[in-house]
Motif scaffolding. Structure first.
Motif, PDB file in Angstrom:
ATOM      1  N   ARG A  73       7.985  14.030  24.648  1.00  0.00           N
ATOM      2  CA  ARG A  73       7.483  12.919  25.179  1.00  0.00           C
ATOM      3  C   ARG A  73       5.892  13.160  25.050  1.00  0.00           C
ATOM      4  O   ARG A  73       5.130  12.151  24.854  1.00  0.00           O
ATOM      5  CB  ARG A  73       7.839  12.934  26.608  1.00  0.00           C
ATOM      6  CG  ARG A  73       7.119  11.871  27.435  1.00  0.00           C
ATOM      7  CD  ARG A  73       7.132  10.535  26.812  1.00  0.00           C
ATOM      8  NE  ARG A  73       6.309   9.566  27.657  1.00  0.00           N
ATOM      9  CZ  ARG A  73       6.083   8.338  27.337  1.00  0.00           C
ATOM     10  NH1 ARG A  73       6.123   8.096  25.833  1.00  0.00           N
ATOM     11  NH2 ARG A  73       5.238   7.373  27.965  1.00  0.00           N
ATOM     12  N   LEU A  74       5.389  14.559  25.494  1.00  0.00           N
ATOM     13  CA  LEU A  74       4.011  15.104  25.401  1.00  0.00           C
ATOM     14  C   LEU A  74       3.296  14.818  24.125  1.00  0.00           C
ATOM     15  O   LEU A  74       2.280  13.986  23.755  1.00  0.00           O
ATOM     16  CB  LEU A  74       3.853  16.351  26.073  1.00  0.00           C
ATOM     17  CG  LEU A  74       2.533  16.794  25.980  1.00  0.00           C
ATOM     18  CD1 LEU A  74       1.798  15.977  26.871  1.00  0.00           C
ATOM     19  CD2 LEU A  74       2.469  18.293  26.392  1.00  0.00           C
ATOM     20  N   GLY A  75       4.184  15.212  22.927  1.00  0.00           N
ATOM     21  CA  GLY A  75       3.757  15.172  21.799  1.00  0.00           C
ATOM     22  C   GLY A  75       3.278  13.804  21.226  1.00  0.00           C
ATOM     23  O   GLY A  75       2.608  13.317  20.630  1.00  0.00           O
ATOM     24  N   GLU A  76       4.446  12.867  21.467  1.00  0.00           N
ATOM     25  CA  GLU A  76       4.311  11.449  21.359  1.00  0.00           C
ATOM     26  C   GLU A  76       2.960  10.937  21.871  1.00  0.00           C
ATOM     27  O   GLU A  76       2.405   9.942  21.221  1.00  0.00           O
ATOM     28  CB  GLU A  76       5.669  10.573  21.793  1.00  0.00           C
ATOM     29  CG  GLU A  76       6.700  10.948  21.057  1.00  0.00           C
ATOM     30  CD  GLU A  76       8.177  10.409  21.602  1.00  0.00           C
ATOM     31  OE1 GLU A  76       7.786   9.660  22.549  1.00  0.00           O
ATOM     32  OE2 GLU A  76       9.120  10.565  20.985  1.00  0.00           O
ATOM     33  N   LEU A  77       3.006  11.187  23.142  1.00  0.00           N
ATOM     34  CA  LEU A  77       1.559  10.530  23.642  1.00  0.00           C
ATOM     35  C   LEU A  77       0.436  11.222  23.114  1.00  0.00           C
ATOM     36  O   LEU A  77      -0.744  10.417  22.937  1.00  0.00           O
ATOM     37  CB  LEU A  77       1.510  10.783  25.364  1.00  0.00           C
ATOM     38  CG  LEU A  77       2.738  10.387  26.001  1.00  0.00           C
ATOM     39  CD1 LEU A  77       2.582  10.960  27.417  1.00  0.00           C
ATOM     40  CD2 LEU A  77       2.536   8.876  26.106  1.00  0.00           C
ATOM     41  N   LEU A  78       0.296  12.634  22.935  1.00  0.00           N
ATOM     42  CA  LEU A  78      -0.698  13.192  22.324  1.00  0.00           C
ATOM     43  C   LEU A  78      -1.321  12.321  20.927  1.00  0.00           C
ATOM     44  O   LEU A  78      -2.330  12.379  20.646  1.00  0.00           O
ATOM     45  CB  LEU A  78      -0.842  14.508  22.195  1.00  0.00           C
ATOM     46  CG  LEU A  78      -0.782  15.404  23.514  1.00  0.00           C
ATOM     47  CD1 LEU A  78      -0.249  16.653  23.277  1.00  0.00           C
ATOM     48  CD2 LEU A  78      -2.219  15.534  24.191  1.00  0.00           C
ATOM     49  N   SER A  79      -0.015  12.182  20.074  1.00  0.00           N
ATOM     50  CA  SER A  79      -0.284  11.585  18.774  1.00  0.00           C
ATOM     51  C   SER A  79      -1.100  10.177  18.602  1.00  0.00           C
ATOM     52  O   SER A  79      -1.238   9.653  17.669  1.00  0.00           O
ATOM     53  CB  SER A  79       1.116  11.481  18.193  1.00  0.00           C
ATOM     54  OG  SER A  79       1.851  12.876  17.999  1.00  0.00           O
ATOM     55  N   ARG A  80      -1.207   9.540  19.890  1.00  0.00           N
ATOM     56  CA  ARG A  80      -1.928   8.256  19.958  1.00  0.00           C
ATOM     57  C   ARG A  80      -3.575   8.463  20.293  1.00  0.00           C
ATOM     58  O   ARG A  80      -4.176   7.455  20.069  1.00  0.00           O
ATOM     59  CB  ARG A  80      -1.333   7.290  21.240  1.00  0.00           C
ATOM     60  CG  ARG A  80       0.146   7.178  20.963  1.00  0.00           C
ATOM     61  CD  ARG A  80       0.823   6.684  22.019  1.00  0.00           C
ATOM     62  NE  ARG A  80       2.364   6.760  21.730  1.00  0.00           N
ATOM     63  CZ  ARG A  80       3.023   6.023  23.119  1.00  0.00           C
ATOM     64  NH1 ARG A  80       2.628   5.685  24.045  1.00  0.00           N
ATOM     65  NH2 ARG A  80       4.561   6.089  22.850  1.00  0.00           N
ATOM     66  N   ALA A 155      -2.969  15.197  13.200  1.00  0.00           N
ATOM     67  CA  ALA A 155      -1.725  15.895  13.228  1.00  0.00           C
ATOM     68  C   ALA A 155      -1.781  16.903  14.481  1.00  0.00           C
ATOM     69  O   ALA A 155      -2.875  17.561  14.844  1.00  0.00           O
ATOM     70  CB  ALA A 155      -1.738  17.141  11.918  1.00  0.00           C
ATOM     71  N   VAL A 156      -0.814  16.718  15.249  1.00  0.00           N
ATOM     72  CA  VAL A 156      -0.353  17.359  16.573  1.00  0.00           C
ATOM     73  C   VAL A 156       0.378  18.117  16.578  1.00  0.00           C
ATOM     74  O   VAL A 156       1.566  17.785  16.420  1.00  0.00           O
ATOM     75  CB  VAL A 156      -0.654  16.232  17.880  1.00  0.00           C
ATOM     76  CG1 VAL A 156      -0.187  16.675  19.043  1.00  0.00           C
ATOM     77  CG2 VAL A 156      -1.836  15.343  17.856  1.00  0.00           C
ATOM     78  N   THR A 157       0.224  19.490  17.115  1.00  0.00           N
ATOM     79  CA  THR A 157       1.524  20.346  17.397  1.00  0.00           C
ATOM     80  C   THR A 157       1.589  20.811  18.891  1.00  0.00           C
ATOM     81  O   THR A 157       0.567  20.763  19.718  1.00  0.00           O
ATOM     82  CB  THR A 157       1.360  21.542  16.722  1.00  0.00           C
ATOM     83  OG1 THR A 157       0.255  22.200  17.024  1.00  0.00           O
ATOM     84  CG2 THR A 157       1.220  21.495  15.263  1.00  0.00           C
ATOM     85  N   GLY A 171       1.999  10.112  14.593  1.00  0.00           N
ATOM     86  CA  GLY A 171       3.046   9.844  15.380  1.00  0.00           C
ATOM     87  C   GLY A 171       4.268  10.053  14.714  1.00  0.00           C
ATOM     88  O   GLY A 171       5.308   9.602  15.598  1.00  0.00           O
ATOM     89  N   ILE A 172       4.516  10.485  13.525  1.00  0.00           N
ATOM     90  CA  ILE A 172       5.758  10.753  12.877  1.00  0.00           C
ATOM     91  C   ILE A 172       6.213  12.109  13.122  1.00  0.00           C
ATOM     92  O   ILE A 172       5.410  12.942  12.735  1.00  0.00           O
ATOM     93  CB  ILE A 172       5.631  10.529  11.573  1.00  0.00           C
ATOM     94  CG1 ILE A 172       5.703   8.741  10.903  1.00  0.00           C
ATOM     95  CG2 ILE A 172       7.005  10.828  10.783  1.00  0.00           C
ATOM     96  CD1 ILE A 172       5.467   8.344   9.840  1.00  0.00           C
ATOM     97  N   ARG A 173       7.508  12.543  13.594  1.00  0.00           N
ATOM     98  CA  ARG A 173       7.858  13.966  13.674  1.00  0.00           C
ATOM     99  C   ARG A 173       8.120  14.393  12.458  1.00  0.00           C
ATOM    100  O   ARG A 173       8.933  13.677  11.719  1.00  0.00           O
ATOM    101  CB  ARG A 173       8.984  13.859  14.776  1.00  0.00           C
ATOM    102  CG  ARG A 173       9.544  15.329  14.957  1.00  0.00           C
ATOM    103  CD  ARG A 173       8.800  15.980  15.885  1.00  0.00           C
ATOM    104  NE  ARG A 173       9.334  17.418  16.160  1.00  0.00           N
ATOM    105  CZ  ARG A 173      10.248  17.680  16.889  1.00  0.00           C
ATOM    106  NH1 ARG A 173      11.055  16.765  17.664  1.00  0.00           N
ATOM    107  NH2 ARG A 173      10.701  18.841  16.978  1.00  0.00           N
ATOM    108  N   VAL A 174       7.483  15.641  12.223  1.00  0.00           N
ATOM    109  CA  VAL A 174       7.786  16.235  10.908  1.00  0.00           C
ATOM    110  C   VAL A 174       8.631  17.474  11.355  1.00  0.00           C
ATOM    111  O   VAL A 174       8.271  18.269  12.113  1.00  0.00           O
ATOM    112  CB  VAL A 174       6.331  16.666  10.260  1.00  0.00           C
ATOM    113  CG1 VAL A 174       6.673  17.517   8.823  1.00  0.00           C
ATOM    114  CG2 VAL A 174       5.676  15.623  10.000  1.00  0.00           C
ATOM    115  N   GLU A 175       9.583  17.762  10.406  1.00  0.00           N
ATOM    116  CA  GLU A 175      10.439  18.791  10.763  1.00  0.00           C
ATOM    117  C   GLU A 175      10.683  19.699   9.452  1.00  0.00           C
ATOM    118  O   GLU A 175      10.729  19.039   8.353  1.00  0.00           O
ATOM    119  CB  GLU A 175      11.906  18.295  11.157  1.00  0.00           C
ATOM    120  CG  GLU A 175      11.721  17.553  12.774  1.00  0.00           C
ATOM    121  CD  GLU A 175      12.993  17.108  13.503  1.00  0.00           C
ATOM    122  OE1 GLU A 175      13.489  18.022  14.013  1.00  0.00           O
ATOM    123  OE2 GLU A 175      13.261  15.994  13.266  1.00  0.00           O
TER     124      GLU A 175
END
Length: 272
Positions: A73-80, A155-157, A171-175
């Protein structure tokens, strides 16, 4: 596979050897005593305020979502967020990673466009618009953010306790099959390049001490097509510190920074 540490910063690896970007500098100035110099920006940024609230509610949200669910959830918010949002939230920046921004009067301004015909370069303060990279040195989240020079892509980690590093690009999760590294670099403001541990069955794979992985694979995410390519080393390729460089539409893959400096790629390829 576990995590690893870099011996040298790859963020400039895609730059031609011997070239450097000029960085404007200015004397440091402390903000006014007792005042939040970013308050005006925060009052107008719903995204930054949402992250602040997410941090404030960490205990409650972690209990409800679980540790990794909260970090997602935090990563999704930071990605914006924009670069100025990260600066306003108090993360360390390219110029000084261990403290909040001390040049808000400059960094909160609108970025200055480059001269006609020139491409923008990543900002390193104090220049108008805030820096292009941010680091969280204090919390368990270990947040990092890297923007392209024109701020269009990010890019956010976020560090995960059980799932390793979580990475979002635009905003796209990279795995990847193995744990991702928590740093990377942009190539041509289109491709975000990072690393993951090479497959366990690679003949040269193993640990080299202090949790470092012997052989790594490259992860290349294309923001134009929103696709991720994982490039594994061949059995004979010892990618201990790989570098990916794009020239004339062709990727040149180097096993180490020294091989990059000497322009000795292991191979070249064209990604779809």
């Amino acid at each position: 596979m576990g995590l690893w540490r870099r011996r040298r910063n790859r963020a400039t690896a895609e730059t031609e050897p011997g070239t450097e970007r000029a960085r404007p500098q200015a004397p440091e100035r402390d903000p006014e005593p007792g005042a939040d110099p970013w308050q005006d920006w925060l009052s107008r940024s719903s995204g930054a305020l949402a992250v602040r609230q997410c941090w404030a509610d960490a205990a409650e949200q972690t209990a409800r979502l679980g540790e990794d669910g909260y970090r997602e959830r935090l990563g999704e918010l930071l990605s914006r967020l924009s670069p100025r949002d990260f600066a306003a939230l108090g993360l360390g920046c390219t110029r000084r990673i261990d403290r909040p921004c001390r040049e808000p009067r400059t960094c909160a301004q609108d970025p200055v466009p480059p001269p006609a015909g020139e491409r923008p370069v990543p900002r390193e303060g104090p220049v108008a618009g805030a820096c292009s990279g941010f680091w969280d040195c204090y919390t368990r989240f270990g947040v990092r953010a890297a923007f392209t020079a024109d701020d269009r892509h990010r890019a956010v980690t976020v560090q995960g306790r059980w799932s390793g590093v979580m990475l979002w690009v635009d905003g796209i999760r990279v795995e990847a099959p193995n744990f991702l590294d928590d740093t990377g670099y942009w190539v041509d403001d289109r491709f975000y390049v990072t690393e993951t541990a090479a497959p366990d069955d690679h003949p040269l794979q193993g640990h080299v001490g202090m949790g470092e992985i012997a052989v790594l694979s490259l992860v290349i995410h294309d923001v134009t097509t929103a696709t991720t390519h994982i490039v594994d080393p061949e059995p004979h390729e010892n990618w201990s510190c790989p570098v990916a460089v794009l020239r004339a539409g062709e990727w040149r893959l180097y096993p180490t920074l020294e091989a990059h400096d000497g322009d000795r790629p292991d191979r070249t390829l064209t990604l779809p």
